[in-house]
Design a protein around this motif. Structure first.
Motif, PDB file in Angstrom:
ATOM      1  N   ASP A   2      44.399  36.364  48.414  1.00 42.15           N
ATOM      2  CA  ASP A   2      43.829  37.115  47.300  1.00 42.15           C
ATOM      3  C   ASP A   2      44.156  38.594  47.451  1.00 42.15           C
ATOM      4  N   ARG A   4      42.977  40.997  45.543  1.00 41.49           N
ATOM      5  CA  ARG A   4      41.868  41.859  45.142  1.00 41.49           C
ATOM      6  C   ARG A   4      41.189  42.453  46.369  1.00 41.49           C
ATOM      7  N   HIS A  39      28.812  37.602  42.344  1.00 42.97           N
ATOM      8  CA  HIS A  39      29.902  36.660  42.129  1.00 42.97           C
ATOM      9  C   HIS A  39      31.116  37.029  42.978  1.00 42.97           C
ATOM     10  N   ARG A  40      32.000  36.068  43.134  1.00 42.10           N
ATOM     11  CA  ARG A  40      33.219  36.289  43.933  1.00 42.10           C
ATOM     12  C   ARG A  40      34.072  37.429  43.410  1.00 42.10           C
ATOM     13  N   ASP A  41      34.031  37.637  42.087  1.00 39.79           N
ATOM     14  CA  ASP A  41      34.859  38.700  41.505  1.00 39.79           C
ATOM     15  C   ASP A  41      34.207  40.080  41.633  1.00 39.79           C
ATOM     16  N   THR A  43      31.300  40.973  40.306  1.00 40.58           N
ATOM     17  CA  THR A  43      30.260  41.213  39.303  1.00 40.58           C
ATOM     18  C   THR A  43      28.927  40.709  39.846  1.00 40.58           C
TER      19      THR A  43
END
Length: 96
Positions: A2, A4, A39-41, A43
């Motif tokens: 990933d 990110r 959340h994983r993202d 948020t």
């Protein structure tokens, strides 16, 4: 892998103000919520004293002030008082 950037989860139950919800016209303060989940993202799922849930970008969040936390808790207490009074009224009206 990933690409990110990793995010640091915000502790569940902490109070956060979502600056993205504040308005200049008409002037309204940011919404304050308690963290339900990160959340994983990155948020964050927040919840209001009335049970409304919304997702906010962590970059828009800041820790709630003492006054904001006190107002949140006062609203929760008021809602609980109203609910308890309604339960008492319903039990009394049922002939018990």
């Amino acid at each position: 892998m990933d690409a990110r950037a990793p995010h640091v989860p915000i502790a569940r139950g902490t109070y956060r103000a979502d600056e993205a919800t504040a308005q200049e016209v008409p002037p309204t303060p940011p919404w304050v919520g308690r963290v339900r989940q990160t959340h994983r993202d990155g948020t964050v799922l927040l919840i209001t004293p009335t049970g409304y849930a919304w997702t906010a970008a962590s970059s828009n969040l800041r820790p709630a002030t003492d006054a904001e936390r006190a107002a949140y808790d006062a609203q929760v207490r008021g809602i609980r008082r109203e609910r308890d009074a309604l339960y008492r009224q319903l039990r009394g009206g049922a002939g018990s």
